[in-house]
Design a protein around this motif. Sequence first.
Motif, PDB file in Angstrom:
ATOM      1  N   MET A  74       7.440 -30.267  10.132  1.00  0.00           N
ATOM      2  CA  MET A  74       7.612 -31.244  10.671  1.00  0.00           C
ATOM      3  C   MET A  74       7.674 -31.827  11.913  1.00  0.00           C
ATOM      4  SD  MET A  74      10.778 -32.514   8.251  1.00  0.00           S
ATOM      5  CE  MET A  74      10.660 -34.624   8.094  1.00  0.00           C
ATOM      6  N   GLU A  75       6.452 -32.767  12.260  1.00  0.00           N
ATOM      7  CA  GLU A  75       7.086 -32.908  13.971  1.00  0.00           C
ATOM      8  C   GLU A  75       7.529 -33.855  15.034  1.00  0.00           C
ATOM      9  OE1 GLU A  75       4.817 -31.265  16.248  1.00  0.00           O
ATOM     10  OE2 GLU A  75       3.770 -30.224  14.827  1.00  0.00           O
ATOM     11  N   ILE A  76       8.628 -33.371  15.121  1.00  0.00           N
ATOM     12  CA  ILE A  76       9.744 -34.114  15.389  1.00  0.00           C
ATOM     13  C   ILE A  76      10.263 -33.448  16.756  1.00  0.00           C
ATOM     14  CG2 ILE A  76      11.239 -31.747  14.817  1.00  0.00           C
ATOM     15  CD1 ILE A  76      13.535 -34.366  14.119  1.00  0.00           C
ATOM     16  N   ALA A  77      10.105 -34.755  17.482  1.00  0.00           N
ATOM     17  CA  ALA A  77      10.004 -34.466  19.319  1.00  0.00           C
ATOM     18  C   ALA A  77      12.019 -33.784  19.280  1.00  0.00           C
ATOM     19  CB  ALA A  77      10.322 -36.028  19.624  1.00  0.00           C
ATOM     20  N   PRO A  78      11.386 -32.408  20.487  1.00  0.00           N
ATOM     21  CA  PRO A  78      13.166 -31.624  21.022  1.00  0.00           C
ATOM     22  C   PRO A  78      14.144 -32.378  20.536  1.00  0.00           C
ATOM     23  CG  PRO A  78      11.129 -31.047  21.949  1.00  0.00           C
ATOM     24  CD  PRO A  78      10.845 -32.311  21.125  1.00  0.00           C
ATOM     25  N   ASP A  83      19.685 -33.922  18.806  1.00  0.00           N
ATOM     26  CA  ASP A  83      20.730 -35.041  17.546  1.00  0.00           C
ATOM     27  C   ASP A  83      21.153 -34.599  16.610  1.00  0.00           C
ATOM     28  OD1 ASP A  83      20.864 -35.436  20.578  1.00  0.00           O
ATOM     29  OD2 ASP A  83      19.729 -37.990  20.236  1.00  0.00           O
ATOM     30  N   GLU A  84      19.833 -33.754  15.500  1.00  0.00           N
ATOM     31  CA  GLU A  84      20.518 -33.456  14.244  1.00  0.00           C
ATOM     32  C   GLU A  84      20.512 -32.444  14.497  1.00  0.00           C
ATOM     33  OE1 GLU A  84      16.854 -34.744  12.466  1.00  0.00           O
ATOM     34  OE2 GLU A  84      16.500 -36.705  12.333  1.00  0.00           O
ATOM     35  N   ILE A  85      20.574 -31.827  14.917  1.00  0.00           N
ATOM     36  CA  ILE A  85      21.652 -30.086  14.862  1.00  0.00           C
ATOM     37  C   ILE A  85      23.182 -30.417  15.334  1.00  0.00           C
ATOM     38  CG2 ILE A  85      21.646 -27.763  16.028  1.00  0.00           C
ATOM     39  CD1 ILE A  85      19.041 -27.930  14.459  1.00  0.00           C
ATOM     40  N   LEU A  86      23.174 -31.081  16.448  1.00  0.00           N
ATOM     41  CA  LEU A  86      24.484 -31.801  17.122  1.00  0.00           C
ATOM     42  C   LEU A  86      25.128 -32.149  15.337  1.00  0.00           C
ATOM     43  CD1 LEU A  86      24.219 -32.829  20.394  1.00  0.00           C
ATOM     44  CD2 LEU A  86      25.403 -30.679  19.088  1.00  0.00           C
ATOM     45  N   TYR A  87      24.849 -33.154  14.679  1.00  0.00           N
ATOM     46  CA  TYR A  87      25.197 -34.270  13.721  1.00  0.00           C
ATOM     47  C   TYR A  87      25.230 -33.214  12.861  1.00  0.00           C
ATOM     48  CZ  TYR A  87      24.838 -37.706   9.940  1.00  0.00           C
ATOM     49  OH  TYR A  87      26.000 -38.467   9.375  1.00  0.00           O
ATOM     50  N   ASN A 114      11.404 -20.546  10.692  1.00  0.00           N
ATOM     51  CA  ASN A 114      10.256 -20.134  10.534  1.00  0.00           C
ATOM     52  C   ASN A 114       9.140 -20.938  11.588  1.00  0.00           C
ATOM     53  OD1 ASN A 114       9.942 -18.583   8.525  1.00  0.00           O
ATOM     54  ND2 ASN A 114       9.394 -20.050   7.148  1.00  0.00           N
ATOM     55  N   ARG A 115       9.867 -22.070  12.096  1.00  0.00           N
ATOM     56  CA  ARG A 115       8.956 -22.361  13.175  1.00  0.00           C
ATOM     57  C   ARG A 115       9.938 -22.587  14.917  1.00  0.00           C
ATOM     58  NH1 ARG A 115       7.222 -28.238  13.751  1.00  0.00           N
ATOM     59  NH2 ARG A 115       6.335 -28.660  16.127  1.00  0.00           N
ATOM     60  N   ILE A 116      10.534 -22.228  14.808  1.00  0.00           N
ATOM     61  CA  ILE A 116      11.417 -22.058  16.116  1.00  0.00           C
ATOM     62  C   ILE A 116      11.033 -19.834  16.094  1.00  0.00           C
ATOM     63  CG2 ILE A 116      12.379 -23.319  15.819  1.00  0.00           C
ATOM     64  CD1 ILE A 116      15.332 -21.307  15.056  1.00  0.00           C
ATOM     65  N   VAL A 117      10.362 -19.237  15.300  1.00  0.00           N
ATOM     66  CA  VAL A 117      10.056 -17.602  15.419  1.00  0.00           C
ATOM     67  C   VAL A 117       9.002 -17.545  17.030  1.00  0.00           C
ATOM     68  CG1 VAL A 117       8.708 -16.538  15.030  1.00  0.00           C
ATOM     69  CG2 VAL A 117      10.700 -16.987  13.953  1.00  0.00           C
ATOM     70  N   HIS A 118       8.341 -19.242  16.640  1.00  0.00           N
ATOM     71  CA  HIS A 118       6.995 -19.064  18.025  1.00  0.00           C
ATOM     72  C   HIS A 118       7.159 -20.584  18.856  1.00  0.00           C
ATOM     73  CE1 HIS A 118       4.852 -21.938  14.862  1.00  0.00           C
ATOM     74  NE2 HIS A 118       5.732 -21.450  14.360  1.00  0.00           N
ATOM     75  N   ASP A 119       7.466 -21.926  18.189  1.00  0.00           N
ATOM     76  CA  ASP A 119       7.195 -22.482  19.216  1.00  0.00           C
ATOM     77  C   ASP A 119       8.959 -22.804  20.296  1.00  0.00           C
ATOM     78  OD1 ASP A 119       8.106 -25.555  19.833  1.00  0.00           O
ATOM     79  OD2 ASP A 119       6.927 -26.406  17.729  1.00  0.00           O
ATOM     80  N   GLU A 120       8.823 -22.577  20.966  1.00  0.00           N
ATOM     81  CA  GLU A 120       9.210 -22.855  21.879  1.00  0.00           C
ATOM     82  C   GLU A 120      10.235 -24.017  22.422  1.00  0.00           C
ATOM     83  OE1 GLU A 120       9.646 -22.007  27.088  1.00  0.00           O
ATOM     84  OE2 GLU A 120       8.015 -21.965  25.971  1.00  0.00           O
ATOM     85  N   ALA A 121       9.398 -24.986  22.349  1.00  0.00           N
ATOM     86  CA  ALA A 121      10.375 -26.866  22.298  1.00  0.00           C
ATOM     87  C   ALA A 121      11.207 -26.920  21.341  1.00  0.00           C
ATOM     88  CB  ALA A 121       9.464 -27.636  22.492  1.00  0.00           C
ATOM     89  N   GLN A 122      10.778 -26.161  19.883  1.00  0.00           N
ATOM     90  CA  GLN A 122      11.872 -26.154  18.849  1.00  0.00           C
ATOM     91  C   GLN A 122      12.178 -25.545  19.001  1.00  0.00           C
ATOM     92  OE1 GLN A 122      10.874 -28.787  15.580  1.00  0.00           O
ATOM     93  NE2 GLN A 122      10.324 -29.357  17.442  1.00  0.00           N
ATOM     94  N   ALA A 123      12.472 -23.813  19.125  1.00  0.00           N
ATOM     95  CA  ALA A 123      14.138 -23.577  19.339  1.00  0.00           C
ATOM     96  C   ALA A 123      14.539 -23.911  21.058  1.00  0.00           C
ATOM     97  CB  ALA A 123      12.681 -21.930  20.178  1.00  0.00           C
ATOM     98  N   LEU A 124      13.645 -24.625  21.923  1.00  0.00           N
ATOM     99  CA  LEU A 124      15.167 -24.547  22.704  1.00  0.00           C
ATOM    100  C   LEU A 124      15.869 -25.499  22.481  1.00  0.00           C
ATOM    101  CD1 LEU A 124      12.828 -24.466  25.732  1.00  0.00           C
ATOM    102  CD2 LEU A 124      14.391 -22.858  25.692  1.00  0.00           C
ATOM    103  N   ALA A 125      15.457 -27.128  21.568  1.00  0.00           N
ATOM    104  CA  ALA A 125      15.902 -27.331  21.200  1.00  0.00           C
ATOM    105  C   ALA A 125      17.127 -27.701  20.663  1.00  0.00           C
ATOM    106  CB  ALA A 125      15.288 -28.631  20.603  1.00  0.00           C
ATOM    107  N   VAL A 126      17.429 -26.503  19.665  1.00  0.00           N
ATOM    108  CA  VAL A 126      18.268 -25.939  18.267  1.00  0.00           C
ATOM    109  C   VAL A 126      18.689 -25.010  19.497  1.00  0.00           C
ATOM    110  CG1 VAL A 126      19.055 -24.016  16.409  1.00  0.00           C
ATOM    111  CG2 VAL A 126      16.712 -26.166  17.223  1.00  0.00           C
TER     112      VAL A 126
END
Length: 160
Positions: A74-78, A83-87, A114-126
């Motif tokens: 899924m393409e989701i803004a960081p 906020d969805e992780i916080l929720y 699987n995405r946060i293995v390589h996607d820096e923006a998504q990994a940082l958001a989590v």
Amino acid sequence: MDLNADLGEGFGPWTLTDDEALLDVVTSANVACGFHAGDPVIMRRIAARAVERGVAIGAQVSYRDLAGFGRRHMEIAPEVLRDEILYQFGALQAMAEVAGGTVAYVKPHGALYNRIVHDEAQALAVAEAVAAIRPGLAVLALPGSVFARAAADAGLRPVA
């Protein structure tokens, strides 16, 4: 040794696993937080049973993807992901507190993992979301992944 399993992956009247039986053998439970599976009733029941049995409660967070069980890319803004992780964490933490426990770690699920293995923006958001909730918290991460590094940089404890 920690014996870990995914629990609470039903929804409403539908069940996927025998959570009660698994809680008798695991030492930590990744509890679905409602976005890929799980719901408030399931989350509260598993939190209570985990506390009764001394099983560590983990927040199994995911993309908002009930129809795809959190397995679709899924393409989701960081900032939305953060906020969805916080929720999701907050929902499970409330259920754990009512049961006399707490959420001991976070384990991303499915496509998000699987995405946060390589996607820096998504990994940082989590990592930022988890660090904002509880600095120093353990997070399950693939060794050498972008997420493992982001989590460590954020003051979290990556666990392989």
